[in-house]
Design a protein around this motif. Structure first.
Motif, PDB file in Angstrom:
ATOM      1  N   ALA A   1      28.608  15.406  47.965  1.00 43.82           N
ATOM      2  CA  ALA A   1      29.458  14.791  48.990  1.00 43.82           C
ATOM      3  C   ALA A   1      30.902  15.272  48.862  1.00 43.82           C
ATOM      4  O   ALA A   1      31.566  15.568  49.868  1.00 43.82           O
ATOM      5  CB  ALA A   1      29.393  13.269  48.877  1.00 43.82           C
ATOM      6  N   VAL A   2      31.393  15.385  47.641  1.00 44.61           N
ATOM      7  CA  VAL A   2      32.760  15.887  47.427  1.00 44.61           C
ATOM      8  C   VAL A   2      32.860  17.337  47.880  1.00 44.61           C
ATOM      9  O   VAL A   2      33.835  17.738  48.532  1.00 44.61           O
ATOM     10  CB  VAL A   2      33.162  15.737  45.940  1.00 44.61           C
TER      11      VAL A   2
ATOM     12  N   GLY B   1      32.853  17.449  51.642  1.00 48.17           N
ATOM     13  CA  GLY B   1      34.137  16.948  52.140  1.00 48.17           C
ATOM     14  C   GLY B   1      35.244  17.977  51.983  1.00 48.17           C
ATOM     15  O   GLY B   1      36.067  18.174  52.886  1.00 48.17           O
ATOM     16  N   ALA B   2      35.271  18.666  50.848  1.00 48.76           N
ATOM     17  CA  ALA B   2      36.274  19.713  50.636  1.00 48.76           C
ATOM     18  C   ALA B   2      36.080  20.846  51.627  1.00 48.76           C
ATOM     19  O   ALA B   2      37.052  21.403  52.154  1.00 48.76           O
ATOM     20  CB  ALA B   2      36.184  20.232  49.201  1.00 48.76           C
TER      21      ALA B   2
ATOM     22  N   ASP C   1      34.835  20.573  54.650  1.00 45.31           N
ATOM     23  CA  ASP C   1      35.312  20.095  55.949  1.00 45.31           C
ATOM     24  C   ASP C   1      36.835  20.141  56.030  1.00 45.31           C
ATOM     25  O   ASP C   1      37.397  20.518  57.062  1.00 45.31           O
ATOM     26  CB  ASP C   1      34.823  18.664  56.208  1.00 45.31           C
ATOM     27  N   LEU C   2      37.501  19.748  54.948  1.00 46.50           N
ATOM     28  CA  LEU C   2      38.971  19.797  54.931  1.00 46.50           C
ATOM     29  C   LEU C   2      39.477  21.227  55.088  1.00 46.50           C
ATOM     30  O   LEU C   2      40.409  21.488  55.850  1.00 46.50           O
ATOM     31  CB  LEU C   2      39.511  19.191  53.638  1.00 46.50           C
TER      32      LEU C   2
END
Length: 76
Positions: free
Chosen positions: A36-37, A40-41, A43-44
Motif C-alpha cells: 500500500a505504501v 501510494g508513493a 501515485d504521488l
C-alpha cells in the motif's frame, strides 16, 4: 557514495514491487502494508509528474504567445 544511494533506492523499489505481487496473492499483513505504501508513493510521483508536465506546457504556450509578435506595450 551517489552510486550506493542509487543502488539502495533500486533495492527498495524492487522490494516494493515484490511486495505488491506477494500481497496480490494473499501475503501477510506487513506485506500488504508495504504494498500500500509503495502504490501510494507511485501515485504521488505520477501526480507530481503530471503537474510538472502541465506547467511546462502552460509555460511553452505563454512563451509562444509572447514571441509571436504581440507586444505588451503601447498597443500601436
Amino acid at each position: 557514495m551517489v552510486g550506493a544511494v542509487l543502488v539502495g533506492v533500486l533495492v527498495l523499489v524492487l522490494a516494493g514491487c515484490g511486495c505488491i505481487v506477494w500481497a496480490a496473492r494473499g501475503g501477510p499483513g506487513w506485506v500488504r502494508a508495504v504494498a500500500a505504501v509503495t502504490l501510494g508513493a507511485g501515485d504521488l510521483l505520477r501526480g507530481a509528474e503530471q503537474r510538472r508536465r502541465r506547467r511546462q506546457q502552460r509555460e511553452r504556450w505563454l512563451l509562444g504567445r509572447n514571441s509571436s509578435g504581440e507586444s505588451g506595450g503601447d498597443g500601436s
